[in-house]
Design an enzyme around this catalytic site. Structure first.
Site, PDB file in Angstrom:
ATOM      1  N   GLU A 162       8.462  16.781 -29.817  1.00  0.00           N
ATOM      2  CA  GLU A 162       7.671  17.820 -29.052  1.00  0.00           C
ATOM      3  C   GLU A 162       6.295  17.111 -28.516  1.00  0.00           C
ATOM      4  O   GLU A 162       5.653  17.765 -27.687  1.00  0.00           O
ATOM      5  CB  GLU A 162       7.438  19.227 -29.818  1.00  0.00           C
ATOM      6  CG  GLU A 162       6.531  18.858 -31.132  1.00  0.00           C
ATOM      7  CD  GLU A 162       6.998  18.131 -32.390  1.00  0.00           C
ATOM      8  OE1 GLU A 162       7.963  17.777 -32.203  1.00  0.00           O
ATOM      9  OE2 GLU A 162       6.093  18.255 -33.080  1.00  0.00           O
TER      10      GLU A 162
ATOM     11  N   CYS B 144      10.403  17.055 -38.716  1.00  0.00           N
ATOM     12  CA  CYS B 144       9.464  16.648 -39.858  1.00  0.00           C
ATOM     13  C   CYS B 144       9.268  17.704 -41.070  1.00  0.00           C
ATOM     14  O   CYS B 144      10.306  17.540 -41.535  1.00  0.00           O
ATOM     15  CB  CYS B 144       8.143  16.240 -38.868  1.00  0.00           C
ATOM     16  SG  CYS B 144       7.211  15.101 -39.704  1.00  0.00           S
TER      17      CYS B 144
ATOM     18  N   HIS C  50       8.886  13.532 -34.171  1.00  0.00           N
ATOM     19  CA  HIS C  50       8.152  14.702 -33.315  1.00  0.00           C
ATOM     20  C   HIS C  50       8.768  14.678 -32.091  1.00  0.00           C
ATOM     21  O   HIS C  50       7.974  14.023 -31.108  1.00  0.00           O
ATOM     22  CB  HIS C  50       6.625  14.597 -33.660  1.00  0.00           C
ATOM     23  CG  HIS C  50       6.200  14.984 -34.834  1.00  0.00           C
ATOM     24  ND1 HIS C  50       5.892  16.462 -35.129  1.00  0.00           N
ATOM     25  CD2 HIS C  50       5.735  14.402 -35.791  1.00  0.00           C
ATOM     26  CE1 HIS C  50       5.290  16.511 -36.512  1.00  0.00           C
ATOM     27  NE2 HIS C  50       5.193  15.206 -36.941  1.00  0.00           N
TER      28      HIS C  50
HETATM   29  N1  GLN Z   1       4.101  15.338 -44.659  1.00  0.00           N
HETATM   30  C1  GLN Z   1       4.171  16.526 -44.196  1.00  0.00           C
HETATM   31  C2  GLN Z   1       4.763  17.653 -45.175  1.00  0.00           C
HETATM   32  O1  GLN Z   1       4.883  17.193 -46.066  1.00  0.00           O
HETATM   33  C3  GLN Z   1       5.191  16.613 -42.901  1.00  0.00           C
HETATM   34  C4  GLN Z   1       4.387  15.913 -41.771  1.00  0.00           C
HETATM   35  C5  GLN Z   1       4.584  16.417 -40.272  1.00  0.00           C
HETATM   36  O2  GLN Z   1       5.230  17.272 -40.042  1.00  0.00           O
HETATM   37  N2  GLN Z   1       4.177  15.852 -39.348  1.00  0.00           N
HETATM   38  O3  GLN Z   1       4.799  18.662 -44.582  1.00  0.00           O
END
Ligand code: GLN
Length: 192
Positions: A177, A79, A175
């Site tokens: 995790e 992410c 995610h």
């Molecule tokens: N949108 C988030 C960012 O720009 C990332 C979101 C996440 O890691 N759940 O960092």
């Protein structure tokens, strides 16, 4: 037994550590550049990419991790971690920087805002179906020729890669995790 670091500056650190502790590895929370010498691979967690980017600078980790990445050190970004590894970050903050180790373009919050968060099974190459939790997830909008796509997802406006790899760097827009699943972490630790 490999020693796996989790970048512990901001974000889903505890959840990654808990998942790794269920595998046959040692886990180290990484908060200093020196600790990068003590690990075989690193997970950069989800969270807020701008906050993690800021803390990478204040901690002194950024240049050391960049050099290690350039030498082939193995890193999995999930992410926000994927955003931090990507070549091109769309809808980033004006001063948003990244390590530029994955030839992909990612759009921050490309699947929508928090309220548009969703779960969907993901078919991961070599692993099988794993649960995908997408929270303000980056959307991978372009993948370079040398990047291997390990999973795609058809959600909303077409099919996009959600798990990619180029040599020593893996990136995942969801995610792994946040569920009881360990096979995504296993995929990474098996490569260490
Ligand atoms: N949108 C988030 C960012 O720009 C990332 C979101 C996440 O890691 N759940 O960092």
């Amino acid at each position: 037994m490999p020693i796996v670091g989790v970048l512990a500056l901001q974000g889903d650190v505890r959840e990654h550590v808990a998942t790794l502790e269920r595998l046959d590895v040692k886990v180290l929370k990484v908060r200093t550049p020196e600790q990068l010498d003590d690990i075989d691979g690193l997970i950069v967690p989800g969270g807020e990419s701008t906050a993690i980017a800021h803390l990478l600078i204040t901690s002194g980790i950024r240049p050391v991790l960049q050099a290690r990445l350039d030498e082939g050190f193995k890193v999995l970004g999930t992410c926000a971690g994927l955003i931090l590894l990507s070549d091109v970050v769309l809808d980033g903050r004006d001063d948003q920087w990244s390590f530029k180790k994955l030839d992909v373009s990612v759009r921050r919050n490309g699947y929508g805002r928090q309220i548009a968060s969703f779960e969907s099974p993901v078919d991961l190459k070599g692993v099988g179906e794993v649960p995908g939790v997408f929270i303000r997830a980056p959307k991978i909008e372009h993948v370079g020729d040398n990047v291997e796509v390990l999973a795609t997802l058809d959600h909303g406006d077409g099919t996009h890669a959600v798990f990619v790899r180029h040599e020593n760097v893996w990136g995942c827009s969801f995610h792994p995790e946040l569920t009881s699943e360990t096979r995504v972490h296993q995929l990474f630790t098996d490569a260490l």
